[in-house]
Design a protein around this motif. Structure first.
Motif, PDB file in Angstrom:
ATOM      1  N   LYS A 244       1.222   5.148   0.663  1.00 55.82           N
ATOM      2  CA  LYS A 244       0.510   6.216   1.387  1.00 55.82           C
ATOM      3  C   LYS A 244       1.330   7.477   1.459  1.00 55.82           C
ATOM      4  CE  LYS A 244      -1.957   3.136   4.398  1.00 55.82           C
ATOM      5  NZ  LYS A 244      -2.450   2.857   5.739  1.00 55.82           N
TER       6      LYS A 244
ATOM      7  N   GLY B 131      -8.445  11.378   2.874  1.00 53.65           N
ATOM      8  CA  GLY B 131      -8.924   9.997   2.778  1.00 53.65           C
ATOM      9  C   GLY B 131      -8.893   9.411   1.373  1.00 53.65           C
TER      10      GLY B 131
ATOM     11  N   ILE C 282      -4.907  -0.071   9.915  1.00 55.98           N
ATOM     12  CA  ILE C 282      -4.737   0.597   8.622  1.00 55.98           C
ATOM     13  C   ILE C 282      -4.318   2.033   8.869  1.00 55.98           C
ATOM     14  CG2 ILE C 282      -5.944   1.442   6.587  1.00 55.98           C
ATOM     15  CD1 ILE C 282      -7.582  -1.073   6.604  1.00 55.98           C
ATOM     16  N   GLU C 283      -5.043   2.681   9.758  1.00 53.11           N
ATOM     17  CA  GLU C 283      -4.637   4.031  10.160  1.00 53.11           C
ATOM     18  C   GLU C 283      -5.418   4.443  11.392  1.00 53.11           C
ATOM     19  OE1 GLU C 283      -5.755   7.214   7.536  1.00 53.11           O
ATOM     20  OE2 GLU C 283      -7.826   6.562   7.425  1.00 53.11           O
TER      21      GLU C 283
ATOM     22  N   LYS D  19     -16.036   2.409   1.253  1.00 51.56           N
ATOM     23  CA  LYS D  19     -15.227   3.433   0.577  1.00 51.56           C
ATOM     24  C   LYS D  19     -15.535   3.541  -0.911  1.00 51.56           C
ATOM     25  CE  LYS D  19     -11.952   4.690   3.607  1.00 51.56           C
ATOM     26  NZ  LYS D  19     -11.440   6.019   3.802  1.00 51.56           N
TER      27      LYS D  19
ATOM     28  N   ASN E 233     -12.346   5.088  -4.916  1.00 53.11           N
ATOM     29  CA  ASN E 233     -12.486   5.327  -3.480  1.00 53.11           C
ATOM     30  C   ASN E 233     -13.092   6.706  -3.229  1.00 53.11           C
ATOM     31  OD1 ASN E 233     -11.668   2.942  -2.399  1.00 53.11           O
ATOM     32  ND2 ASN E 233      -9.630   3.641  -1.821  1.00 53.11           N
TER      33      ASN E 233
ATOM     34  N   VAL F 156      -4.477   6.900  -0.776  1.00 49.48           N
ATOM     35  CA  VAL F 156      -3.806   5.602  -0.730  1.00 49.48           C
ATOM     36  C   VAL F 156      -3.983   4.858  -2.046  1.00 49.48           C
ATOM     37  CG1 VAL F 156      -3.739   3.383   0.468  1.00 49.48           C
ATOM     38  CG2 VAL F 156      -4.165   5.475   1.757  1.00 49.48           C
TER      39      VAL F 156
ATOM     40  N   VAL G 260      -3.357   0.989  -3.504  1.00 44.06           N
ATOM     41  CA  VAL G 260      -3.019  -0.372  -3.096  1.00 44.06           C
ATOM     42  C   VAL G 260      -2.672  -1.193  -4.330  1.00 44.06           C
ATOM     43  CG1 VAL G 260      -3.843  -2.428  -1.884  1.00 44.06           C
ATOM     44  CG2 VAL G 260      -4.575  -0.161  -1.113  1.00 44.06           C
TER      45      VAL G 260
ATOM     46  N   ALA H 102       0.884  -1.173   0.000  1.00 48.68           N
ATOM     47  CA  ALA H 102       0.000   0.000   0.000  1.00 48.68           C
ATOM     48  C   ALA H 102       0.917   1.217   0.000  1.00 48.68           C
ATOM     49  CB  ALA H 102      -0.901  -0.012   1.222  1.00 48.68           C
TER      50      ALA H 102
ATOM     51  N   GLU I  21     -12.478  -4.743   6.682  1.00 51.99           N
ATOM     52  CA  GLU I  21     -12.211  -3.526   7.448  1.00 51.99           C
ATOM     53  C   GLU I  21     -13.317  -3.251   8.457  1.00 51.99           C
ATOM     54  OE1 GLU I  21     -10.911  -0.009   5.266  1.00 51.99           O
ATOM     55  OE2 GLU I  21     -10.333  -1.334   3.614  1.00 51.99           O
TER      56      GLU I  21
ATOM     57  N   GLU J 125       3.695   0.094   2.855  1.00 56.06           N
ATOM     58  CA  GLU J 125       3.458  -0.969   3.825  1.00 56.06           C
ATOM     59  C   GLU J 125       2.829  -2.184   3.187  1.00 56.06           C
ATOM     60  OE1 GLU J 125       1.353   1.593   6.581  1.00 56.06           O
ATOM     61  OE2 GLU J 125      -0.549   0.768   5.911  1.00 56.06           O
ATOM     62  N   GLU J 126       3.006  -3.319   3.844  1.00 53.37           N
ATOM     63  CA  GLU J 126       2.475  -4.566   3.298  1.00 53.37           C
ATOM     64  C   GLU J 126       0.969  -4.428   3.079  1.00 53.37           C
ATOM     65  OE1 GLU J 126       1.796  -8.014   6.073  1.00 53.37           O
ATOM     66  OE2 GLU J 126       2.668  -6.660   7.563  1.00 53.37           O
ATOM     67  N   ARG J 127       0.504  -4.985   1.991  1.00 54.46           N
ATOM     68  CA  ARG J 127      -0.934  -4.977   1.734  1.00 54.46           C
ATOM     69  C   ARG J 127      -1.614  -5.962   2.679  1.00 54.46           C
ATOM     70  NH1 ARG J 127      -4.152  -7.288  -3.553  1.00 54.46           N
ATOM     71  NH2 ARG J 127      -6.198  -6.486  -2.937  1.00 54.46           N
ATOM     72  N   LEU J 128      -2.597  -5.470   3.387  1.00 55.76           N
ATOM     73  CA  LEU J 128      -3.322  -6.307   4.326  1.00 55.76           C
ATOM     74  C   LEU J 128      -4.574  -6.845   3.649  1.00 55.76           C
ATOM     75  CD1 LEU J 128      -3.075  -3.800   7.303  1.00 55.76           C
ATOM     76  CD2 LEU J 128      -1.738  -5.904   7.025  1.00 55.76           C
TER      77      LEU J 128
ATOM     78  N   MET K 257      -7.951  -3.561   9.745  1.00 56.58           N
ATOM     79  CA  MET K 257      -8.199  -4.648   8.803  1.00 56.58           C
ATOM     80  C   MET K 257      -8.183  -5.909   9.634  1.00 56.58           C
ATOM     81  SD  MET K 257      -8.588  -5.180   5.477  1.00 56.58           S
ATOM     82  CE  MET K 257      -7.589  -4.252   4.321  1.00 56.58           C
TER      83      MET K 257
HETATM   84  P1  AMP Z   1      -6.749   5.472   4.352  1.00 51.18           P
HETATM   85  O1  AMP Z   1      -6.726   6.723   3.528  1.00 51.18           O
HETATM   86  O2  AMP Z   1      -5.513   5.222   5.133  1.00 51.18           O
HETATM   87  O3  AMP Z   1      -8.052   5.312   5.109  1.00 51.18           O
HETATM   88  O4  AMP Z   1      -6.796   4.284   3.320  1.00 51.18           O
HETATM   89  C1  AMP Z   1      -7.808   4.197   2.375  1.00 51.18           C
HETATM   90  C2  AMP Z   1      -8.073   2.751   2.090  1.00 51.18           C
HETATM   91  O5  AMP Z   1      -6.900   2.139   1.560  1.00 51.18           O
HETATM   92  C3  AMP Z   1      -8.367   1.946   3.341  1.00 51.18           C
HETATM   93  O6  AMP Z   1      -9.697   2.070   3.738  1.00 51.18           O
HETATM   94  C4  AMP Z   1      -8.025   0.569   2.861  1.00 51.18           C
HETATM   95  O7  AMP Z   1      -9.075   0.019   2.105  1.00 51.18           O
HETATM   96  C5  AMP Z   1      -6.848   0.805   1.968  1.00 51.18           C
HETATM   97  N1  AMP Z   1      -5.600   0.513   2.661  1.00 51.18           N
HETATM   98  C6  AMP Z   1      -4.836   1.354   3.392  1.00 51.18           C
HETATM   99  N2  AMP Z   1      -3.753   0.740   3.880  1.00 51.18           N
HETATM  100  C7  AMP Z   1      -3.818  -0.542   3.462  1.00 51.18           C
HETATM  101  C8  AMP Z   1      -2.988  -1.699   3.636  1.00 51.18           C
HETATM  102  N3  AMP Z   1      -1.838  -1.659   4.339  1.00 51.18           N
HETATM  103  N4  AMP Z   1      -3.388  -2.836   3.034  1.00 51.18           N
HETATM  104  C9  AMP Z   1      -4.528  -2.899   2.310  1.00 51.18           C
HETATM  105  N5  AMP Z   1      -5.353  -1.854   2.128  1.00 51.18           N
HETATM  106  C10 AMP Z   1      -5.005  -0.682   2.679  1.00 51.18           C
END
Ligand code: AMP
Ligand code: GLY
Length: 430
Positions: free
Chosen positions: A148, A155, A284-285, A213, A223, A158, A160, A146, A191, A184-187, A275
């Motif tokens: 970021k 929001g 995730i955050e 999302k 998203n 990101v 992925v 992912a 969610e 970062e590793e994809r999780l 996640m």
């Molecule tokens: P965020 O802006 O950090 O909320 O990220 C937006 C979306 O990206 C999240 O709701 C997740 O669906 C996806 N995401 C963020 N980080 C990861 C991760 N490490 N692995 C997989 N999906 C992620």
């Protein structure tokens, strides 16, 4: 005793905050928002139409009106240091200082904090400040990442791998954003959102919520800020076991303890985006505020007096007995302009229908001469509450469908089918 509360922000989330506060008739609302939200304006005694990051103006408004407390809705004013400045002016806040808000505003800070304190649920990650170095890591990494941006992106920042981009696309994206990234590793998993009230030391959790999302039904499309969300009567989600929940809560508590330990105690709303993976919940955050739409689910269920919770957060003596939520399901559906998020049709008139028992929260919508018009972001949200998810969904869906105009919403949010799909997905992952 009257309490004069400043609410900063003008979206659906802040309308929900305002409504919850104004359930107590002794609370007088003072609002600061960049654009006039008709729902908030109706509940507020005074409104300052001003950018939420224009801190000097906001301080003047707050001191002139002798306000007792402030609740900060969005992240941008937190990053601008609004809490530091309001508190220096003698107005205590529900919201973290600029330093504590880094949990959201600086993704590298967040990961390093978790690592320093050995907090569970931190994915493998690397921080880069240079696109070339990031490229080498992406090309050598065995698996999906992912990408970021380190700072705030509303929001939507990101990307992925395996979902939005391939490795070449990830490299290109890193270049576009100037190389300041966390990789970062994809999780893989499902969610969920866990929000909590925090007074610096004590944390009291709110019901679990799941946001959606993706813009279109079936979780496809770009998203968005979040198209809608649901919660269940037991305040849990069927794909999150009791043990997983306890782990997630522990991660939040450990994070609050770590912040206190480092001399930047966290006070406000802590939002954990998790996640649920085959190895349990991963972060995730964190966000330094309520989620939008998740605020609308939980605040629509709040049975205790929100202004009392505000007092206890400020007083540093928050306890679980101060916080009570109804044991009902909620479904929140956002109406958004046609073309949202890429090419939203703004300035289109809307007509509200009979929205029955749903709660209506105004978001990015303009009211002119008694008519509502779309703008560029999410327009209106309806929340249905019911004894079951089906009941809550039917109320929200009926209300959302009653609006006419160039807007759309996701009919699948809160349906049994979608929930079952989520549970099935979790089973496949385990
Ligand atoms: P965020 O802006 O950090 O909320 O990220 C937006 C979306 O990206 C999240 O709701 C997740 O669906 C996806 N995401 C963020 N980080 C990861 C991760 N490490 N692995 C997989 N999906 C992620
Ligand atoms: N619903 C996601 C957020 O508020 O960031």
């Amino acid at each position: 005793m009257d309490m004069k509360v400043l609410v900063v922000g003008g979206g659906g989330r802040e309308h929900a905050i305002t409504r919850a506060l104004s359930c107590n008739s002794g609370v007088r609302i003072f609002s600061v928002m960049a654009r006039k939200n008709p729902g908030i304006a109706r509940l507020a005694e005074r409104v300052l139409l001003e950018k939420e990051t224009n801190i000097p103006k906001i301080i003047r408004f707050a001191t002139e009106n002798g306000l007792d407390a402030a609740v900060i809705g969005p992240e941008a004013p937190l990053e601008a240091g609004i809490v530091d400045r309001l508190e220096a002016a003698g107005i205590p806040c529900v919201g973290p200082t600029r330093a504590a808000a880094r949990i959201e505003t600086d993704k590298a800070f967040c990961r390093r904090l978790m690592e320093r304190h050995g907090i569970a649920g931190c994915p493998e990650y690397r921080v880069y400040h240079d696109p070339e170095e990031a490229r080498r890591f992406i090309e050598a990494y065995d698996g999906d990442l992912a990408v970021k941006p380190i700072g705030l992106t509303g929001g939507k920042g990101v990307r992925v791998m395996g979902e939005h981009v391939d490795a070449a696309g990830a490299v290109e994206y890193v270049r576009q954003i100037g190389g300041e990234v966390v990789l970062e590793e994809r999780l893989l998993g499902e969610e969920f959102t866990l929000q909590a009230f925090v007074d610096g030391k004590h944390l009291v959790p709110m019901p679990l919520v799941q946001d959606h999302k993706r813009a279109y039904e079936g979780d496809v499309g770009p998203n968005t800020g979040g198209m809608g969300s649901y919660s269940l009567p037991d305040h849990m989600l069927p794909f999150v076991s009791r043990a997983d929940y306890e782990k997630a809560l522990r991660i939040m508590e450990d994070t609050v303890a770590a912040m206190q330990d480092e001399g930047t105690p966290y006070r406000g709303i802590l939002y954990g985006q998790f996640m649920n993976t085959r190895d349990g919940p991963k972060v995730i955050e964190f966000n330094a505020r309520f989620g939008d739409p998740e605020a609308m689910n939980v605040l629509s269920l709040l049975e205790s007096d929100f202004s009392e919770i505000v007092r206890h957060i400020i007083g540093g003596d928050l306890a679980p007995s101060h916080v009570r939520f109804a044991h009902k399901a909620t479904v929140c559906k956002y109406l958004v302009p046609e073309g949202y998020p890429e090419a939203p049709m703004a300035r289109e008139p809307l007509t509200l229908g009979d929205y029955g028992d749903a709660l209506l929260y105004y978001a990015n919508v303009e009211e002119r001469d008694g008519t509502l018009y779309t703008q560029t972001s999410r327009t209106l949200a309806f929340v249905g509450r019911g004894e079951t998810l089906d009941e809550a969904e039917a109320i929200a869906e009926k209300a959302a469908s009653s609006v006419s105009g160039r807007v759309f919403h996701r009919r699948d949010i809160g349906t049994r089918e979608l929930l079952e799909k989520r549970c099935q997905h979790m089973k496949e992952i385990a």
